[in-house]
Scaffold this active site. Structure first.
Site, mmCIF file in Angstrom:
data_model
loop_
_atom_site.group_PDB
_atom_site.id
_atom_site.type_symbol
_atom_site.label_atom_id
_atom_site.label_comp_id
_atom_site.label_asym_id
_atom_site.label_seq_id
_atom_site.Cartn_x
_atom_site.Cartn_y
_atom_site.Cartn_z
ATOM 1 C CB CYS A 111 13.323 55.453 7.591
ATOM 2 S SG CYS A 111 13.046 57.199 7.315
ATOM 3 C CG HIS A 249 10.146 53.658 9.903
ATOM 4 N ND1 HIS A 249 10.791 54.519 10.756
ATOM 5 C CD2 HIS A 249 9.878 54.364 8.783
ATOM 6 C CE1 HIS A 249 10.919 55.689 10.169
ATOM 7 N NE2 HIS A 249 10.371 55.633 8.973
ATOM 8 C CG ASN A 279 9.500 59.130 9.716
ATOM 9 O OD1 ASN A 279 10.538 58.702 10.230
ATOM 10 N ND2 ASN A 279 9.169 58.883 8.461
HETATM 11 N N1 COA Z 1 -1.711 70.465 5.136
HETATM 12 C C1 COA Z 1 -2.775 70.684 4.334
HETATM 13 N N2 COA Z 1 -2.811 70.304 3.057
HETATM 14 C C2 COA Z 1 -1.730 69.668 2.563
HETATM 15 C C3 COA Z 1 -0.588 69.420 3.344
HETATM 16 C C4 COA Z 1 -0.598 69.845 4.675
HETATM 17 N N3 COA Z 1 0.430 69.646 5.511
HETATM 18 N N4 COA Z 1 0.326 68.765 2.582
HETATM 19 C C5 COA Z 1 -0.216 68.621 1.371
HETATM 20 N N5 COA Z 1 -1.460 69.167 1.342
HETATM 21 C C6 COA Z 1 -2.403 69.229 0.233
HETATM 22 C C7 COA Z 1 -1.717 69.113 -1.116
HETATM 23 O O1 COA Z 1 -1.287 70.389 -1.553
HETATM 24 C C8 COA Z 1 -2.833 68.550 -1.950
HETATM 25 O O2 COA Z 1 -3.711 69.599 -2.304
HETATM 26 P P1 COA Z 1 -4.371 69.639 -3.778
HETATM 27 O O3 COA Z 1 -5.189 68.385 -3.878
HETATM 28 O O4 COA Z 1 -5.174 70.902 -3.712
HETATM 29 O O5 COA Z 1 -3.216 69.663 -4.729
HETATM 30 C C9 COA Z 1 -3.596 67.634 -1.015
HETATM 31 O O6 COA Z 1 -3.265 68.073 0.305
HETATM 32 C C10 COA Z 1 -3.230 66.186 -1.178
HETATM 33 O O7 COA Z 1 -1.817 66.082 -1.178
HETATM 34 P P2 COA Z 1 -1.078 64.694 -1.328
HETATM 35 O O8 COA Z 1 0.406 64.902 -1.252
HETATM 36 O O9 COA Z 1 -1.605 63.973 -2.534
HETATM 37 O O10 COA Z 1 -1.605 63.977 -0.006
HETATM 38 P P3 COA Z 1 -1.557 62.477 0.420
HETATM 39 O O11 COA Z 1 -2.925 62.023 0.679
HETATM 40 O O12 COA Z 1 -0.698 61.648 -0.489
HETATM 41 O O13 COA Z 1 -0.801 62.578 1.817
HETATM 42 C C11 COA Z 1 1.354 62.212 2.790
HETATM 43 C C12 COA Z 1 0.527 63.084 1.875
HETATM 44 C C13 COA Z 1 2.783 62.751 2.761
HETATM 45 C C14 COA Z 1 0.793 62.318 4.184
HETATM 46 C C15 COA Z 1 1.295 60.746 2.290
HETATM 47 O O14 COA Z 1 1.578 60.688 0.919
HETATM 48 C C16 COA Z 1 2.291 59.864 3.024
HETATM 49 O O15 COA Z 1 2.175 59.654 4.209
HETATM 50 N N6 COA Z 1 3.276 59.298 2.299
HETATM 51 C C17 COA Z 1 4.334 58.498 2.905
HETATM 52 C C18 COA Z 1 5.446 59.425 3.297
HETATM 53 C C19 COA Z 1 6.408 58.797 4.263
HETATM 54 O O16 COA Z 1 6.060 57.987 5.068
HETATM 55 N N7 COA Z 1 7.672 59.236 4.150
HETATM 56 C C20 COA Z 1 8.705 58.837 5.017
HETATM 57 C C21 COA Z 1 9.270 57.542 4.591
HETATM 58 S S1 COA Z 1 10.432 56.963 5.704
#
Ligand code: COA
Length: 322
Positions: A111, A249, A279
Site C-alpha cells: 500500500c 492512503h 482500500n
Molecule cells: N462482519 C461482521 N463481523 C466481523 C467481520 C465482518 N466483516 N469481520 C470480523 N468480524 C467479527 C470478528 O469475528 C470478531 O467477532 P468476535 O468478537 O465474536 O470474535 C469481531 O467482529 C471483532 O473483530 P476484530 O477483528 O477484532 O475487529 P476490529 O474492531 O479490529 O476491526 C478491522 C477489524 C479489520 C476493520 C480493523 O482491525 C482494521 O481496520 N484494521 C486495519 C486493517 C487495514 O487497514 N489493513 C490494510 C492495511 S494497508
C-alpha cells in the site's frame, strides 16, 4: 533537475459491490463494515486485469498532461497483484501503450507502493538519467483475497491510478519524500505465492491468499503515519499548517480521522474516497489524487502531503507543490 506532476489518470472496474451485496454471500452487515472502516462499496474486477486498468489510467494521465506514449522514458508500476510473475506488469503496460522508448519495471511495496515509486521516479529525474516517467499504482486484489475471511476481504477493492511526471527547470524543487520498511513485522500482512515443487524439493501446500492481523496493522498505521508525515514535513522545512491537502492512503476512515484530530486540521483537508472504492493498496493514493484533481479539490500550486503504509511492513510520505 526538478520533478513536477503534469497529469493524472485513473481507472476502476465496472462492477460495483456494496456492503449489502457482501452481506448476501458472507456473515457481515453494512453497519459493521461502515462503522469500523468507513467503506460502503468497492469495485471488483470481472475480468479487467492489473495491466488493463494500469494502461487505461496511463492513457488518461498522458492525455491530461498533453503527452504521447512515445515521449515516455520510464514506466514504474507499483503492484502486489500482477497477473504473471514475468514479464513485469510495467513491461506489459509499456507494450499496450506502445511506449517503445520507455524502460519499465515493477515495484512491490504494497500500500506504500505509489510513494515508493514516486520517490524512485524523483531520484531518476534528479540524477538526470530520465526526463519523465509514468508512475502507476494498480491492483486486482480481489484475486488474492480469501473470500471466506470476512475480517479482511471486506476492506479491499480493485483499481489503478497514474501520474505523468516530468523534469521541469522552472518548478520549485520541493518534491520531498521519506520511505521506510520493517521487514521483521512482515507476517502481520502476508500473502504466499506458489509452493516449490521440483525433483529435489517439495514444499508443503500453503494457502495462497492474503492473511492479516487487522488490529496489529491498525496500531502500526495510527502510530507510524503521523510520525512519517512529521518526518517529511521537517525534511521539507515546512509545517502541517503549510499543507493545503493531505492525500492519504485510504485504508480506514478511523485512521484518517485520528490524524486529522492529532493535526488539528478539519476533515475538509483530508479528502476520502474509501467509502466508494475501499482500500486499493498501491492504487489508493493515485486514484484519490486523480479524483481530487479532476473535481478541483486539488489545484495547481497547492502544497500536497501524501502518506501510505502497508505490507512489508512499509511506510512512506511525500510533500510537493502540485
Ligand atoms: N462482519 C461482521 N463481523 C466481523 C467481520 C465482518 N466483516 N469481520 C470480523 N468480524 C467479527 C470478528 O469475528 C470478531 O467477532 P468476535 O468478537 O465474536 O470474535 C469481531 O467482529 C471483532 O473483530 P476484530 O477483528 O477484532 O475487529 P476490529 O474492531 O479490529 O476491526 C478491522 C477489524 C479489520 C476493520 C480493523 O482491525 C482494521 O481496520 N484494521 C486495519 C486493517 C487495514 O487497514 N489493513 C490494510 C492495511 S494497508
Amino acid at each position: 533537475m526538478k520533478m513536477r506532476i503534469l497529469g493524472t489518470g485513473s481507472s476502476l472496474p465496472k462492477n460495483l459491490v456494496t456492503n449489502d451485496d457482501l452481506a448476501k454471500i458472507m456473515d457481515t452487515s453494512d453497519e459493521w463494515i461502515r462503522e469500523r472502516t468507513g467503506i460502503r462499496s468497492r469495485h471488483i474486477s470481472t475480468g479487467e486485469t492489473v495491466v488493463d486498468l494500469a494502461t487505461d489510467a496511463c492513457l488518461k494521465a498522458l492525455e491530461n498532461a498533453g503527452k504521447k506514449p512515445e515521449d515516455v522514458e520510464l514506466i514504474l508500476v507499483a503492484t502486489v497483484s500482477p497477473e504473471v510473475s514475468i514479464p513485469s506488469a510495467a513491461c506489459q503496460v509499456q507494450a499496450k501503450l506502445n511506449a517503445d522508448n520507455a524502460a519499465a519495471f515493477d515495484i512491490n511495496a504494497a500500500c506504500s507502493g505509489f510513494i515508493f515509486a514516486l520517490t524512485t521516479a524523483n531520484a531518476y529525474i534528479q540524477s538526470g538519467m530520465f526526463k519523465n516517467a509514468l508512475v502507476v499504482g494498480a491492483e486486482v486484489l480481489s484475486k488474492i483475497m480469501d473470500w471466506n475471511d470476512r475480517g479482511t476481504c471486506i476492506l479491499f477493492g480493485d483499481g489503478a491510478g497514474a501520474v505523468y511526471v516530468e523534469a521541469d527547470e522552472n518548478a520549485e524543487n520541493d518534491f520531498c519524500s521519506v520511505i521506510h520498511s520493517n521487514g521483521k513485522k512482515g507476517v502481520v500482512l502476508h500473502c504466499p505465492t506458489r509452493d516449490i515443487k521440483n525433483p529435489w524439493y517439495e514444499q508443503e501446500e500453503t494457502v495462497k491468499f492474503v492473511s492479516m492481523d487487522g488490529r496489529e496493522v491498525f496500531k502500526f498505521a495510527v502510530s507510524q503515519v503521523p510520525l512519517c508525515l512529521e518526518e517529511v514535513l521537517e525534511k521539507a522545512n515546512i509545517t502541517k499548517d503549510d499543507v493545503d491537502m493531505f492525500v492519504l492512503h485510504q485504508a480506514n476512515l478511523r485512521i484518517i480521522s485520528s490524524i486529522s484530530k492529532r493535526y488539528e486540521r478539519g476533515m475538509e483537508f483530508f479528502p476520502c474516497n474509501m467509502d466508494r472504492v475501499g482500500n486499493m493498496s498501491s492504487a489508493s493514493i493515485p486514484v484519490l489524487l486523480d479524483e481530487c484533481h479532476r473535481n478541483g479539490t486539488v489545484k495547481k500550486g497547492m502544497k500536497i502531503a501524501m502518506a501510505g503504509f502497508g505490507a512489508g511492513l512499509t511506510y512512506g510520505a511525500a510533500v510537493f507543490t502540485f
